[in-house]
Design a protein around this motif. Sequence first.
Motif, PDB file in Angstrom:
ATOM      1  N   GLU A   1       0.831  -1.204   0.000  1.00 11.35           N
ATOM      2  CA  GLU A   1       0.000   0.000   0.000  1.00 11.35           C
ATOM      3  C   GLU A   1       0.870   1.261   0.000  1.00 11.35           C
ATOM      4  O   GLU A   1       0.547   2.243  -0.671  1.00 11.35           O
ATOM      5  CB  GLU A   1      -0.931   0.003   1.205  1.00 11.35           C
ATOM      6  CG  GLU A   1      -1.949   1.133   1.153  1.00 11.35           C
ATOM      7  CD  GLU A   1      -3.034   0.954   2.190  1.00 11.35           C
ATOM      8  OE1 GLU A   1      -2.712   1.082   3.391  1.00 11.35           O
ATOM      9  OE2 GLU A   1      -4.172   0.686   1.819  1.00 11.35           O
TER      10      GLU A   1
ATOM     11  N   GLY B   1     -11.646   1.325  -3.918  1.00  9.73           N
ATOM     12  CA  GLY B   1     -11.654   2.573  -3.165  1.00  9.73           C
ATOM     13  C   GLY B   1     -13.052   3.151  -3.090  1.00  9.73           C
ATOM     14  O   GLY B   1     -14.040   2.429  -3.003  1.00  9.73           O
TER      15      GLY B   1
ATOM     16  N   ALA C   1       2.113   1.757  -3.497  1.00  9.75           N
ATOM     17  CA  ALA C   1       1.039   2.238  -4.367  1.00  9.75           C
ATOM     18  C   ALA C   1       0.715   3.709  -4.090  1.00  9.75           C
ATOM     19  O   ALA C   1       0.448   4.482  -5.008  1.00  9.75           O
ATOM     20  CB  ALA C   1      -0.210   1.374  -4.187  1.00  9.75           C
ATOM     21  N   LYS C   2       0.774   4.105  -2.819  1.00 12.79           N
ATOM     22  CA  LYS C   2       0.388   5.463  -2.436  1.00 12.79           C
ATOM     23  C   LYS C   2       1.471   6.487  -2.731  1.00 12.79           C
ATOM     24  O   LYS C   2       1.195   7.591  -3.209  1.00 12.79           O
ATOM     25  CB  LYS C   2       0.040   5.481  -0.940  1.00 12.79           C
ATOM     26  CG  LYS C   2      -0.513   6.812  -0.448  1.00 12.79           C
ATOM     27  CD  LYS C   2      -0.741   6.776   1.065  1.00 12.79           C
ATOM     28  CE  LYS C   2      -1.753   5.733   1.462  1.00 12.79           C
ATOM     29  NZ  LYS C   2      -2.016   5.753   2.928  1.00 12.79           N
TER      30      LYS C   2
ATOM     31  N   ARG D   1     -12.176  -0.583   0.866  1.00 10.66           N
ATOM     32  CA  ARG D   1     -11.643   0.326   1.877  1.00 10.66           C
ATOM     33  C   ARG D   1     -12.801   1.089   2.545  1.00 10.66           C
ATOM     34  O   ARG D   1     -13.640   1.690   1.879  1.00 10.66           O
ATOM     35  CB  ARG D   1     -10.685   1.327   1.229  1.00 10.66           C
ATOM     36  CG  ARG D   1      -9.965   2.202   2.259  1.00 10.66           C
ATOM     37  CD  ARG D   1      -9.109   3.262   1.578  1.00 10.66           C
ATOM     38  NE  ARG D   1      -8.096   2.672   0.724  1.00 10.66           N
ATOM     39  CZ  ARG D   1      -6.943   2.161   1.156  1.00 10.66           C
ATOM     40  NH1 ARG D   1      -6.673   2.151   2.442  1.00 10.66           N
ATOM     41  NH2 ARG D   1      -6.069   1.652   0.302  1.00 10.66           N
TER      42      ARG D   1
ATOM     43  N   GLN E   1     -12.567   2.074 -10.131  1.00 11.34           N
ATOM     44  CA  GLN E   1     -12.619   2.135  -8.662  1.00 11.34           C
ATOM     45  C   GLN E   1     -11.488   1.358  -8.005  1.00 11.34           C
ATOM     46  O   GLN E   1     -11.293   1.452  -6.800  1.00 11.34           O
ATOM     47  CB  GLN E   1     -13.945   1.552  -8.153  1.00 11.34           C
ATOM     48  CG  GLN E   1     -15.095   2.534  -8.182  1.00 11.34           C
ATOM     49  CD  GLN E   1     -15.715   2.592  -9.562  1.00 11.34           C
ATOM     50  OE1 GLN E   1     -15.486   3.536 -10.312  1.00 11.34           O
ATOM     51  NE2 GLN E   1     -16.498   1.594  -9.912  1.00 11.34           N
ATOM     52  N   GLN E   2     -10.767   0.543  -8.763  1.00  6.33           N
ATOM     53  CA  GLN E   2      -9.766  -0.322  -8.167  1.00  6.33           C
ATOM     54  C   GLN E   2      -8.464   0.434  -7.902  1.00  6.33           C
ATOM     55  O   GLN E   2      -7.924   1.082  -8.783  1.00  6.33           O
ATOM     56  CB  GLN E   2      -9.506  -1.526  -9.081  1.00  6.33           C
ATOM     57  CG  GLN E   2     -10.720  -2.430  -9.209  1.00  6.33           C
ATOM     58  CD  GLN E   2     -10.424  -3.690  -9.989  1.00  6.33           C
ATOM     59  OE1 GLN E   2      -9.286  -4.133 -10.078  1.00  6.33           O
ATOM     60  NE2 GLN E   2     -11.461  -4.288 -10.558  1.00  6.33           N
ATOM     61  N   GLU E   3      -8.006   0.357  -6.642  1.00  6.63           N
ATOM     62  CA  GLU E   3      -6.740   0.990  -6.261  1.00  6.63           C
ATOM     63  C   GLU E   3      -5.553   0.081  -6.585  1.00  6.63           C
ATOM     64  O   GLU E   3      -4.410   0.521  -6.566  1.00  6.63           O
ATOM     65  CB  GLU E   3      -6.736   1.298  -4.764  1.00  6.63           C
ATOM     66  CG  GLU E   3      -7.785   2.308  -4.347  1.00  6.63           C
ATOM     67  CD  GLU E   3      -7.704   2.636  -2.872  1.00  6.63           C
ATOM     68  OE1 GLU E   3      -6.765   2.158  -2.199  1.00  6.63           O
ATOM     69  OE2 GLU E   3      -8.566   3.379  -2.383  1.00  6.63           O
ATOM     70  N   GLY E   4      -5.845  -1.170  -6.845  1.00 11.62           N
ATOM     71  CA  GLY E   4      -4.783  -2.123  -7.122  1.00 11.62           C
ATOM     72  C   GLY E   4      -5.204  -3.502  -6.688  1.00 11.62           C
ATOM     73  O   GLY E   4      -6.392  -3.771  -6.468  1.00 11.62           O
TER      74      GLY E   4
END
Length: 202
Positions: free
Chosen positions: A17, A82, A20-21, A115, A95-98
């Motif tokens: 995470e 997300g 990714a962030k 999330r 919508q997918q953050e990963g």
Amino acid sequence: MEALTRRQQQILLWIQEQIAKHGLPPTRAELQEAFHFRSPNAAESHVRTLARKGYLVLQEGRARGIRLVSELIEESGLPLIGRVPAGAPILAEGQQEGCLPIDPQLFPGADYLLRVQGMSMRDAGILDGDILAVQQCSEAHNGQVVVARVDGEVTVKRWRKDGYQVFLLPENPDFSPIEVDLRKQDLRLEGLVVGLLRLGGL
């Protein structure tokens, strides 16, 4: 790859995470702070264990010398969702953050991760920023925690149904229940909550 303990799963998810962030892997000091380890050596020990088990590649001599094994991101895991815009499919690519590397045995039956936003389920132990494991389904029993869509908006609440009336109940007295008349309103059950992850601060 060797199986991971729950703690190792949490640390691995947190590392992914952070990458990714921020676009960079975390330092050992950041890992120590996030998980309240007593020393950098404890953080280093966990990182080296993840490397030994085949989940990380370490670059010696670099503060941020942590790399995820590429196959981990590309070939395994569950999609992390997300914020879901009103009316959008919950598993739409936008919508997918990963994808997070979840061992299927950790949350059997889970189809995706969501999330949490907000504190309406605080007293059920579900806090803002938590990650829920969700199993897609179209039916729920009273008392189960569900992901539901009401008039296009996605929410996490406790389910209760009585005839044509559905009550989506918060677990925080600062929030009001959502009452839905199935004869007049659009409600879709997106899934059941089958697990929870809290990254850092454990």
